[in-house]
Write a protein that holds these residues in place. Sequence first.
Motif, PDB file in Angstrom:
ATOM      1  N   GLU A   9       0.814  -1.159  -0.044  1.00 18.29           N
ATOM      2  CA  GLU A   9       0.030  -0.101  -0.004  1.00 18.29           C
ATOM      3  C   GLU A   9       0.916   1.255   0.103  1.00 18.29           C
ATOM      4  OE1 GLU A   9      -3.356   2.297   2.507  1.00 18.29           O
ATOM      5  OE2 GLU A   9      -2.721   0.328   3.168  1.00 18.29           O
ATOM      6  N   ASN A  27      -5.947  -8.199  -3.108  1.00 16.07           N
ATOM      7  CA  ASN A  27      -5.138  -7.070  -2.720  1.00 16.07           C
ATOM      8  C   ASN A  27      -4.959  -5.851  -3.997  1.00 16.07           C
ATOM      9  OD1 ASN A  27      -3.037  -5.322  -1.872  1.00 16.07           O
ATOM     10  ND2 ASN A  27      -1.789  -6.986  -1.217  1.00 16.07           N
ATOM     11  N   ASP A  28      -5.653  -4.678  -3.642  1.00 16.81           N
ATOM     12  CA  ASP A  28      -5.655  -3.667  -4.764  1.00 16.81           C
ATOM     13  C   ASP A  28      -4.447  -3.288  -5.054  1.00 16.81           C
ATOM     14  OD1 ASP A  28      -8.468  -4.020  -4.914  1.00 16.81           O
ATOM     15  OD2 ASP A  28      -8.825  -2.278  -3.256  1.00 16.81           O
ATOM     16  N   PHE A  29      -3.326  -3.604  -4.192  1.00 15.56           N
ATOM     17  CA  PHE A  29      -1.950  -2.969  -4.619  1.00 15.56           C
ATOM     18  C   PHE A  29      -1.373  -4.049  -5.210  1.00 15.56           C
ATOM     19  CE2 PHE A  29      -3.876  -1.230  -0.715  1.00 15.56           C
ATOM     20  CZ  PHE A  29      -4.285  -0.114  -1.091  1.00 15.56           C
ATOM     21  N   TYR A  56       2.216   1.934  -3.361  1.00 13.25           N
ATOM     22  CA  TYR A  56       1.375   2.221  -4.302  1.00 13.25           C
ATOM     23  C   TYR A  56       1.118   3.587  -4.235  1.00 13.25           C
ATOM     24  CZ  TYR A  56      -2.965   2.717  -6.895  1.00 13.25           C
ATOM     25  OH  TYR A  56      -3.797   3.099  -7.866  1.00 13.25           O
ATOM     26  N   LYS A  57       1.029   4.108  -2.895  1.00 11.35           N
ATOM     27  CA  LYS A  57       0.975   5.778  -2.634  1.00 11.35           C
ATOM     28  C   LYS A  57       2.061   6.337  -3.084  1.00 11.35           C
ATOM     29  CE  LYS A  57      -2.442   5.518   1.097  1.00 11.35           C
ATOM     30  NZ  LYS A  57      -2.296   5.551   2.525  1.00 11.35           N
ATOM     31  N   LYS A 105       1.035  -0.571  -8.931  1.00  5.35           N
ATOM     32  CA  LYS A 105       0.957  -1.789  -8.283  1.00  5.35           C
ATOM     33  C   LYS A 105       2.159  -2.561  -7.994  1.00  5.35           C
ATOM     34  CE  LYS A 105      -3.926  -2.502  -9.277  1.00  5.35           C
ATOM     35  NZ  LYS A 105      -4.884  -3.345  -9.873  1.00  5.35           N
TER      36      LYS A 105
END
Length: 570
Positions: free
Chosen positions: A168, A216-218, A171-172, A177
């Motif tokens: 996460e 997991n979106d990342f 990603y930020k 990803k």
Amino acid sequence: MATALKLPVGIEDFKEIRRQGFYYIDKTKLIEQLLDNWGKVNLFTRPRRFGKTLNMSMLRCFFEIGADKTLFEGLYISQNEQFCEEYMGRFPVVFLTLKGVEGTTFEEARLSLAELIAAEARRFKFLQESDSLDADDKEMYRELISLNKEQSPVTSVKLRFSLKNLLELLYKHYGRKTIVLIDEYDVPLDKAFQDGYYREMVSLIRGLLGETLKTNDFLQFAVLTGCLRVSKENIFTGLNNFKILSITDVRFDEQFGFTEDEVKKLLNAYHLESHLPEMKEWYDGYHFGDANIYCPWDVINHVELLCKDSKAEPKCYWINSSGNSLVKRFITKANKTTRDEIERLIAGEPIEKSVRLELTYDEIDNSIDNIWSVLFTTGYLTQVGMTEQGAYKLVIPNKEVREVYKLQIQDWFDKKLRDNTEQLTAFWNSIEEGKTEAIEQYLNRTLSNSISVFDTKAPEKEKESSYHTLLVGLLTGNTDWVVRSNVEAGEGFADIIVEPEDPDAGIIFELKYSKEANGLQISCEKAIEQIKSRRYSEYLKNDGRHNMTFYGIAFYKKRCKAVVETIKET
């Protein structure tokens, strides 16, 4: 020139191999295949020492932001310029090798895993200064790099979410990803199984992988490697987009280990073309998917040795690179049926077995049939086809692995004999007293109950040598005897000469192998005649021993016959 390239013995870092000028067998097609055969989570199971870690290092070097494009110059993947432009150096990569995660207790192993994850998190120290992260994010990062310092009971919980949190944060920072690479994912489970905290480790690994790989979106995609394919329900619960690529899968079948063409090219580069037959006999024989594969660890090690000594004999490199506890566990659980099957394998014959490609470690010892499955997936057996009923035709892949069966079996057999001292003592007494019937009974029972290492395809002299080794092992256990093997005596070499505690006594054994059961008696008589005609007794007479006992012992498979003759010489 290729001949000037060093050989990468024990080097698993792709960057080091390419920058330091080591010989490299190009496996970069794996990169292209991974994306062409898309899977969100990909698990490769291969035996140890088949290039898993090097391939994972290669993936990291290709995909990771800041990739050095020169590392891939001249390799297969560099020909696909559009692919390289789209994917090379485009992703953050998290790379963990779990082969060092261990401990005698669960707490030690957990702290070992925490240190590993903290060390990987410390590679991204720029996150502490990132303008894309707020104060809470940076506090989360500080907790990640301090995981190994955490002593509270919540450590396992923090470990569970640690990789997901790291993805996460990446990603930020990058807006991209992350690719996750986890090498030797099953080693902590294996170590935990051996040291008695398997269930705790399963819970920890299941939680870590579940949070990292599931919804997991990342996560861009993940690649895992291991030797054993642990049950999905045991570790990978809830992973729907999960692709398992085992040794039976035709996809990627040439990307782990060396093909014969690759071995030929390697040998040509070092002017060792004539050594291909011995390479094939000793280190080939693995069948992954539709490909025939050589063990790369063996090939590289033996080529290096041949470069120093062109007459060097093949050695057991793969087998000696770690313990053989799986084979030992298998042998100690063997019953009469499985002992017969092992003998057939050693003799080069296939056996037919239904194989479970998916197991949990705590199931391995539940059934002897599970051990066949483990030996298959870890490289101690390979398959040469299937039956109409779906069973695998299993064989020992090559001469090197065959040696470990023979050596491990002999070690186990020797231990079993030492444990049975009462019967062994009676056997020694029978020899001193000339009781051939008791000698035959003991040897026949021993041969029947043991796992034989006597290769039915071996030349007759080699078969005789195997029985010779067996008998010497039985005799040398008597600490009151002096036992000598292949002794120069009279007009030749006596097989075995024993000098008992009695200074006047001496025993001579001559062994024969009979081609058929009804020839045992004749073979024994020939052995006695050989002792006398070649005057082997001269050896004992020179030592002042005149009470002679001559034994002619003949063997046929698991049967033997003994003939005795006692002589008092002056």
